[in-house]
Design an enzyme around this catalytic site. Structure first.
Site, PDB file in Angstrom:
ATOM      1  N   PRO A   2       0.802  -1.078   0.026  1.00 53.62           N
ATOM      2  CA  PRO A   2      -0.058   0.365  -0.067  1.00 53.62           C
ATOM      3  C   PRO A   2       0.775   1.514   0.137  1.00 53.62           C
ATOM      4  O   PRO A   2       1.847   1.069   0.611  1.00 53.62           O
ATOM      5  CB  PRO A   2      -0.524  -0.415   1.036  1.00 53.62           C
ATOM      6  CG  PRO A   2       0.283  -0.539   2.342  1.00 53.62           C
ATOM      7  CD  PRO A   2       0.808  -1.901   1.396  1.00 53.62           C
ATOM      8  N   GLY A   3       0.647   2.563  -0.704  1.00 60.34           N
ATOM      9  CA  GLY A   3       0.794   3.434  -0.871  1.00 60.34           C
ATOM     10  C   GLY A   3       0.320   4.440  -0.105  1.00 60.34           C
ATOM     11  O   GLY A   3      -0.032   5.079   0.593  1.00 60.34           O
ATOM     12  N   ARG A  59      -1.148  16.714  -9.278  1.00 61.03           N
ATOM     13  CA  ARG A  59      -2.349  15.816  -9.551  1.00 61.03           C
ATOM     14  C   ARG A  59      -4.028  16.695  -9.743  1.00 61.03           C
ATOM     15  O   ARG A  59      -4.025  15.653 -10.823  1.00 61.03           O
ATOM     16  CB  ARG A  59      -2.894  15.117  -8.266  1.00 61.03           C
ATOM     17  CG  ARG A  59      -1.270  14.470  -7.446  1.00 61.03           C
ATOM     18  CD  ARG A  59      -1.733  13.329  -6.669  1.00 61.03           C
ATOM     19  NE  ARG A  59      -2.740  12.072  -6.820  1.00 61.03           N
ATOM     20  CZ  ARG A  59      -4.703  12.099  -6.675  1.00 61.03           C
ATOM     21  NH1 ARG A  59      -4.783  13.093  -6.309  1.00 61.03           N
ATOM     22  NH2 ARG A  59      -4.484  10.987  -7.234  1.00 61.03           N
ATOM     23  N   TYR A  66      -4.212  14.314 -13.353  1.00 59.91           N
ATOM     24  CA  TYR A  66      -5.163  14.100 -13.174  1.00 59.91           C
ATOM     25  C   TYR A  66      -6.319  14.508 -13.540  1.00 59.91           C
ATOM     26  O   TYR A  66      -7.743  13.624 -13.534  1.00 59.91           O
ATOM     27  CB  TYR A  66      -5.564  12.684 -12.301  1.00 59.91           C
ATOM     28  CG  TYR A  66      -3.605  12.138 -12.682  1.00 59.91           C
ATOM     29  CD1 TYR A  66      -3.168  10.969 -13.149  1.00 59.91           C
ATOM     30  CD2 TYR A  66      -2.948  12.501 -10.818  1.00 59.91           C
ATOM     31  CE1 TYR A  66      -2.089  10.975 -13.215  1.00 59.91           C
ATOM     32  CE2 TYR A  66      -1.537  12.030 -10.729  1.00 59.91           C
ATOM     33  CZ  TYR A  66      -1.442  11.110 -11.571  1.00 59.91           C
ATOM     34  OH  TYR A  66       0.458  10.526 -11.647  1.00 59.91           O
ATOM     35  N   CYS A 110       3.356  29.681 -15.367  1.00 59.39           N
ATOM     36  CA  CYS A 110       2.378  30.060 -16.181  1.00 59.39           C
ATOM     37  C   CYS A 110       2.354  28.503 -17.066  1.00 59.39           C
ATOM     38  O   CYS A 110       2.915  28.780 -18.645  1.00 59.39           O
ATOM     39  CB  CYS A 110       4.099  30.761 -17.544  1.00 59.39           C
ATOM     40  SG  CYS A 110       4.868  31.646 -16.254  1.00 59.39           S
ATOM     41  N   TYR A 133       1.640  11.191  -3.320  1.00 56.75           N
ATOM     42  CA  TYR A 133       1.806  11.335  -4.577  1.00 56.75           C
ATOM     43  C   TYR A 133       1.897  13.106  -4.561  1.00 56.75           C
ATOM     44  O   TYR A 133       1.440  13.816  -5.565  1.00 56.75           O
ATOM     45  CB  TYR A 133       1.158  10.776  -5.854  1.00 56.75           C
ATOM     46  CG  TYR A 133       1.623   9.604  -5.632  1.00 56.75           C
ATOM     47  CD1 TYR A 133       2.369   8.409  -5.947  1.00 56.75           C
ATOM     48  CD2 TYR A 133      -0.070   9.078  -4.890  1.00 56.75           C
ATOM     49  CE1 TYR A 133       2.708   7.483  -5.711  1.00 56.75           C
ATOM     50  CE2 TYR A 133       0.096   7.402  -5.102  1.00 56.75           C
ATOM     51  CZ  TYR A 133       1.175   6.759  -5.287  1.00 56.75           C
ATOM     52  OH  TYR A 133       1.867   4.915  -5.335  1.00 56.75           O
TER      53      TYR A 133
HETATM   54  N1  LLP Z   1       2.666  -1.384  -5.665  1.00 58.72           N
HETATM   55  C1  LLP Z   1       3.437  -0.648  -7.602  1.00 58.72           C
HETATM   56  C2  LLP Z   1       3.734  -1.614  -8.625  1.00 58.72           C
HETATM   57  C3  LLP Z   1       2.190  -0.384  -7.541  1.00 58.72           C
HETATM   58  O1  LLP Z   1       2.795   0.975  -9.108  1.00 58.72           O
HETATM   59  C4  LLP Z   1       2.328   0.998  -7.045  1.00 58.72           C
HETATM   60  C5  LLP Z   1       1.853   2.354  -7.287  1.00 58.72           C
HETATM   61  C6  LLP Z   1       1.703   0.699  -5.009  1.00 58.72           C
HETATM   62  C7  LLP Z   1       2.013  -0.594  -5.557  1.00 58.72           C
HETATM   63  C8  LLP Z   1       0.982   1.659  -4.834  1.00 58.72           C
HETATM   64  O2  LLP Z   1      -0.099   1.544  -5.117  1.00 58.72           O
HETATM   65  P1  LLP Z   1      -0.968   3.057  -3.907  1.00 58.72           P
HETATM   66  O3  LLP Z   1      -1.102   2.065  -2.621  1.00 58.72           O
HETATM   67  O4  LLP Z   1      -0.519   3.477  -4.051  1.00 58.72           O
HETATM   68  O5  LLP Z   1      -1.886   2.991  -5.197  1.00 58.72           O
HETATM   69  N2  LLP Z   1       0.808   9.136  -8.859  1.00 58.72           N
HETATM   70  C9  LLP Z   1      -0.828   8.841  -9.182  1.00 58.72           C
HETATM   71  C10 LLP Z   1      -0.826   7.099  -8.819  1.00 58.72           C
HETATM   72  C11 LLP Z   1       0.514   6.240  -9.249  1.00 58.72           C
HETATM   73  C12 LLP Z   1       0.159   4.856  -8.953  1.00 58.72           C
HETATM   74  C13 LLP Z   1       1.433   4.159  -8.625  1.00 58.72           C
HETATM   75  N3  LLP Z   1       2.040   2.594  -8.757  1.00 58.72           N
HETATM   76  C14 LLP Z   1      -1.623   9.308  -8.337  1.00 58.72           C
HETATM   77  O6  LLP Z   1      -1.030  10.817  -8.350  1.00 58.72           O
HETATM   78  O7  LLP Z   1      -2.776   9.154  -8.481  1.00 58.72           O
END
Ligand code: LLP
Length: 414
Positions: A274-275, A312, A316, A342, A370
């Site tokens: 989890p991130g 973000r 997005y 700009c 992020y």
């Molecule tokens: N594991 C892998 C292999 C991943 O590619 C990612 C995220 C994670 C774990 C963690 O995912 P999470 O739990 O955070 O959803 N910049 C974008 C999100 C990009 C996610 C990339 N991979 C945003 O700001 O929404």
């Protein structure tokens, strides 16, 4: 978890007034809550009690050493995607045996670094990567522990830029090719097959696709076992969503419950990555209104944070709540909250109803994931400061960059 709340009419991070943080550290400034960070990790740990499981925080979501260290101290592992992230995790006190290495483009140097560090597992994303890893490991007398990242081809029903489990994505090994590649891996002298991995996307608000992906992965696990390839762990990736506005984000229990039920009775260690869920709502971006520029068609509030600080919205069209730090009683108007960069795409929020005056402080919410991690120096804007609030205390966990630091990287012709 009330990490950020109004106290005596002004917004606080835990027990600290955001206005005092702005005064002391300036704006724009990222503000994190230790209690919120720990509470979100605890939500996972509570569900996993008594289970052979490892939470590997996805460093890419927020790679500040203060945050990594907090998670490392609580026993978390880390999911990294570069040599840089590996060095960050190690600097923050990570246990190498709790590190998994994801990513489609690992270089030979990064592989060597990770092999010498003795990480838990490489999440291999292609056949040529597997062969390169075998070669690099052999050249330094090591054996590389691997999972194949398998693409289960399920629809994560999220933003196309952050959906990763579909056939058309660049990630992972195609489901149909996985068995053959495992057989190949089993024959490589410097590869030790350890597990299987998948990650289907980010900001998922429906837990169903996770269960669908797991069913497909478990089919492979059984097919591999029938061929004598026994796996030790299963990595289910990250992706659990958070509430940004009025979405209902699933609880960790409702996400993990069905997955744990499917895994019960199998001797597979569970790895999660989890991130966003661990850091997203534990942070905000504090900014100051520089100018109000009311117009015939739109009213612009120009703030001192911009798309280089929080990409973000521009990238997005993401929606972040924007709260006044000290709400006024005055009449509300609809404002475009924009930065000084700009580009017309440099906005943080469209059409927000707020009563604003120049000099007001605003909190861009849900910016812990992020946010800083995707910031840049566009327009030669030094990156923001980051502070971590712990009760009554404020710790500066990243100094504001200076223009001198930015210029020092460049050189002119002799
Ligand atoms: N594991 C892998 C292999 C991943 O590619 C990612 C995220 C994670 C774990 C963690 O995912 P999470 O739990 O955070 O959803 N910049 C974008 C999100 C990009 C996610 C990339 N991979 C945003 O700001 O929404």
């Amino acid at each position: 978890m009330t990490a950020f709340s109004l106290k005596n009419g002004t917004l606080h991070a835990e027990n600290v007034a955001l206005a005092s943080i702005a005064e002391r550290f300036g704006t724009p400034c990222y503000v994190y809550s230790r209690a919120a960070l720990e509470a979100s990790l605890d939500e996972f740990l509570a569900e996993l009690q008594g289970i052979d499981a490892l939470v590997c925080y996805a460093v890419k979501a927020n790679s500040n050493l203060g945050i990594l260290n907090l998670f490392a101290r609580r026993g978390a592992g880390f999911d990294i995607v570069s040599g840089g992230e590996l060095q960050r995790a190690l600097a923050a006190g990570a246990d190498p045996q709790k590190i998994v290495f994801s990513g489609v483009g690992k270089t030979a140097d990064e592989m060597r670094l990770a092999l010498n560090t003795g990480i838990l597992c490489f999440n291999v994303e292609s056949a040529p990567e597997l062969d390169r890893l075998n070669e690099v490991a052999g050249s330094i007398g090591k054996k590389a522990s691997i999972s194949l990242r398998v693409n289960p081809n399920v629809d994560a029903k999220t933003h196309p830029y952050i959906s990763t489990g579909l056939k058309e994505n660049k990630f992972g090994v195609a489901y149909e090719d996985a068995l053959a590649l495992y057989r190949h891996a089993a024959a490589l002298p410097n590869i030790a097959i350890s597990g299987i991995d998948c990650h289907i996307g980010s900001q998922l608000l429906d837990p169903a696709p996770f269960a669908e992906a797991l069913d497909k992965i478990l089919l492979l696990v059984d097919q591999l076992a029938a061929e004598g390839i026994q796996l030790h762990h299963i990595d289910l990736g990250g992706g659990l969503g958070i509430r940004y506005s009025d979405e209902t984000a699933p609880t960790v229990k409702s996400y993990l419950g069905p997955l744990l039920a499917k895994l019960a009775g199998r001797k597979l260690k569970i790895v999660l990555e989890p991130g966003r869920r661990l850091v997203g709502n534990a942070g905000l971006l504090l900014t100051k209104v520089e100018y109000l520029k009311p117009g015939e068609v739109k009213n612009f509030a120009i703030v001192d944070a911009a798309m280089n600080d929080l990409a973000r919205p521009a990238l997005y069209d993401a929606w972040h709540d924007i709260l006044p730090v000290a709400p006024h009683t005055g009449a509300e108007q609809s404002w475009e909250i924009v930065g000084p960069v700009c580009e017309s795409g440099d906005f943080l929020g469209h059409g927000r109803s707020l009563a604003l005056q120049p000099g007001d402080l605003l909190a861009i919410m849900s910016a812990g994931a992020y946010g800083m991690a995707m910031s840049s120096n566009y327009n030669t804007r030094p990156r923001a400061a980051e502070v971590l609030v712990d009760g009554n205390q404020v710790h500066l966990v990243r100094r504001r960059e200076t223009v001198e630091q930015l210029l020092a990287q460049d050189a002119m012709l002799p």
